[in-house]
Design an enzyme around this catalytic site. Structure first.
Site, PDB file in Angstrom:
ATOM      1  N   LYS A 185       0.825  -1.288   0.118  1.00  0.00           N
ATOM      2  CA  LYS A 185       0.150   0.041  -0.003  1.00  0.00           C
ATOM      3  C   LYS A 185       0.782   1.249  -0.119  1.00  0.00           C
ATOM      4  O   LYS A 185       0.412   2.314  -0.508  1.00  0.00           O
ATOM      5  CB  LYS A 185      -0.868   0.125   1.268  1.00  0.00           C
ATOM      6  CG  LYS A 185      -1.986  -1.077   1.286  1.00  0.00           C
ATOM      7  CD  LYS A 185      -2.917  -0.678   2.269  1.00  0.00           C
ATOM      8  CE  LYS A 185      -2.121  -0.858   3.610  1.00  0.00           C
ATOM      9  NZ  LYS A 185      -1.830  -2.133   4.334  1.00  0.00           N
ATOM     10  N   ARG A 245     -11.720   1.381   9.024  1.00  0.00           N
ATOM     11  CA  ARG A 245     -11.253   0.119   9.413  1.00  0.00           C
ATOM     12  C   ARG A 245     -12.283  -0.974   9.401  1.00  0.00           C
ATOM     13  O   ARG A 245     -12.216  -2.200   9.621  1.00  0.00           O
ATOM     14  CB  ARG A 245     -10.782  -0.002  10.769  1.00  0.00           C
ATOM     15  CG  ARG A 245      -9.432   1.231  10.711  1.00  0.00           C
ATOM     16  CD  ARG A 245      -8.718   1.207  12.214  1.00  0.00           C
ATOM     17  NE  ARG A 245      -9.342   1.815  13.216  1.00  0.00           N
ATOM     18  CZ  ARG A 245      -9.057   2.158  14.460  1.00  0.00           C
ATOM     19  NH1 ARG A 245      -7.633   2.130  14.631  1.00  0.00           N
ATOM     20  NH2 ARG A 245      -9.471   2.645  15.328  1.00  0.00           N
ATOM     21  N   ARG A 248      11.182  -9.678   6.646  1.00  0.00           N
ATOM     22  CA  ARG A 248      11.578  -8.283   6.671  1.00  0.00           C
ATOM     23  C   ARG A 248      12.558  -8.304   7.575  1.00  0.00           C
ATOM     24  O   ARG A 248      12.587  -8.628   8.994  1.00  0.00           O
ATOM     25  CB  ARG A 248      10.291  -7.536   7.273  1.00  0.00           C
ATOM     26  CG  ARG A 248       9.586  -6.858   6.038  1.00  0.00           C
ATOM     27  CD  ARG A 248       8.351  -6.017   6.332  1.00  0.00           C
ATOM     28  NE  ARG A 248       7.569  -5.667   5.396  1.00  0.00           N
ATOM     29  CZ  ARG A 248       6.447  -4.936   5.500  1.00  0.00           C
ATOM     30  NH1 ARG A 248       6.225  -4.555   6.839  1.00  0.00           N
ATOM     31  NH2 ARG A 248       5.642  -4.647   4.487  1.00  0.00           N
ATOM     32  N   ARG A 256      13.621 -10.275  13.148  1.00  0.00           N
ATOM     33  CA  ARG A 256      12.515 -10.484  13.879  1.00  0.00           C
ATOM     34  C   ARG A 256      12.444 -11.421  15.034  1.00  0.00           C
ATOM     35  O   ARG A 256      13.225 -12.389  14.981  1.00  0.00           O
ATOM     36  CB  ARG A 256      11.157 -10.756  13.186  1.00  0.00           C
ATOM     37  CG  ARG A 256      10.930  -9.700  11.935  1.00  0.00           C
ATOM     38  CD  ARG A 256      10.428  -8.516  12.318  1.00  0.00           C
ATOM     39  NE  ARG A 256      10.175  -7.590  11.330  1.00  0.00           N
ATOM     40  CZ  ARG A 256       9.704  -6.326  11.399  1.00  0.00           C
ATOM     41  NH1 ARG A 256       9.224  -6.003  12.660  1.00  0.00           N
ATOM     42  NH2 ARG A 256       9.363  -5.652  10.390  1.00  0.00           N
ATOM     43  N   ARG A 259      -2.462 -11.565  13.298  1.00  0.00           N
ATOM     44  CA  ARG A 259      -3.015  -9.940  12.778  1.00  0.00           C
ATOM     45  C   ARG A 259      -3.786 -10.185  11.435  1.00  0.00           C
ATOM     46  O   ARG A 259      -4.729  -9.617  11.157  1.00  0.00           O
ATOM     47  CB  ARG A 259      -1.855  -9.085  12.480  1.00  0.00           C
ATOM     48  CG  ARG A 259      -1.320  -8.341  13.703  1.00  0.00           C
ATOM     49  CD  ARG A 259      -0.207  -7.535  13.550  1.00  0.00           C
ATOM     50  NE  ARG A 259      -0.372  -6.677  12.457  1.00  0.00           N
ATOM     51  CZ  ARG A 259       0.927  -6.013  11.667  1.00  0.00           C
ATOM     52  NH1 ARG A 259       2.101  -6.253  12.144  1.00  0.00           N
ATOM     53  NH2 ARG A 259       0.454  -5.027  10.996  1.00  0.00           N
TER      54      ARG A 259
END
Length: 333
Positions: free
Chosen positions: A13, A87, A126, A159, A170
């Site tokens: 995004k 949301r 990531r 991470r 999530r």
């Protein structure tokens, strides 16, 4: 052009939003930008916004109150790009009412779809440099030397081990919220979905084509009505009077919103205090009950001990009597 951009974490995004904003010269509006803007202002609402931001817990009620205050202040003449807002379907309904009042309704809702396996790979892989902030992905574009940043040579942060489970949770929550929201925009005829699994450039060309082909909606006043802006100020008034009236109306709206939010926060505080008091009373009762049980147990032990002593004494007396009788019998002989 007035656009809502939706997509799960890791769907790309951010980059797409930058391209849309740059091409159409429109502002990007996010939850963070709205909360930060209000948090920088003095007053009760600014304090509440700052506290919510620092705690990373911005409630739906607070976010909508902040939007109601901030949206009329923004230059939306060329349009806007809402990223990850609203949301859920409830927020979308309230937000639509606000934007319709401003005469700036949403023209288009864009949803980015990504295969779940690729999404997990993007997110879990990531890694980031501790020093310069450079981003890498262990599966797609890892640093040349494992654990070392290509740009500055500093350590690259990995991470935590439980990150994969956190991301998976999530995404499940996100998908649960998305269903009714997407249906809301689908029914309004504004939803367009795009496969964001591949490269950014082909995706951008597809999105741009849809944006260019979408007519911009306008909300016109009913016949015979005066033209008013979102604050209820007549556009036909002299500019100085209009500006003054706008400022007064907005100030009143801001004050009302701040009072509502403060009232809600006060109620929550009272509820928390009451819960703490109840918990304290329960704990005190429990402690008293334990004490009583302990006291009873001590008494019981004391009684047992006393009974044993009495029995022992009686036994000794009996033995002494027997011994005396035996001695008397021997003397007689």
């Amino acid at each position: 052009m007035r656009i809502v951009l939706l997509g799960p974490p890791g769907s790309g995004k951010g980059e797409l939003a930058e391209r849309i904003a740059r091409t159409y010269d429109i502002p990007i509006i996010t939850q963070a930008s709205i909360v930060d803007a209000v948090a920088a202002e003095p007053g009760e609402l600014g304090r509440l916004a700052a506290e919510a931001r620092d705690a990373a817990r911005v409630s739906d009620e607070l976010l909508l109150a902040l939007l109601r205050i901030q949206l009329p202040k923004l230059d939306l003449s060329r349009g806007y790009l809402l990223v990850d807002m609203p949301r859920d379907a409830g927020q979308a309904d309230v937000l639509d009412a606000m934007l319709n009042d401003l005469g700036k309704p949403i023209d288009l809702a864009i949803k980015l779809d990504v295969d779940m396996d690729e999404l997990m790979e993007r997110l879990v892989g990531r890694v980031q440099c501790d020093h310069c902030g450079a981003l890498y992905n262990m599966y797609v574009n890892p640093p040349l030397v494992d654990g070392v940043c290509d740009e500055c040579g500093a350590r690259v942060r990995r991470r935590p081990p439980d990150y994969e489970e956190t991301i998976s949770n999530r995404l499940r929550v996100y998908e649960g919220q998305m269903g009714p929201l997407l249906q809301y925009y689908q029914q309004a005829g504004k939803l367009h979905r795009f496969d964001a699994t591949g490269e950014v450039e082909p995706l951008w060309q597809q999105v741009k084509a849809v944006i260019d082909a979408t007519p911009s909606l306008e909300v016109a006043p009913a016949p015979g009505e005066t033209t008013e802006d979102a604050t209820g100020v007549d556009d036909t008034e002299p500019s100085a009077a209009k500006t003054k009236k706008q400022a007064t109306v907005r100030k009143a709206a801001k004050k009302t919103a701040a009072k509502k939010v403060a009232k809600k926060a006060a109620k929550k505080t009272v509820a928390k205090k009451a819960a703490k008091k109840t918990a304290a009373k329960k704990a005190a009762k429990k402690a008293a009950a334990k004490k009583a049980v302990k006291k009873a147990a001590v008494k019981k032990v004391a009684k047992k001990t006393a009974a044993k002593k009495v029995a022992k004494k009686a036994t000794k007396k009996t033995a002494a009597k027997k011994a005396t009788k035996k001695a008397a019998a021997r003397r007689r002989r």
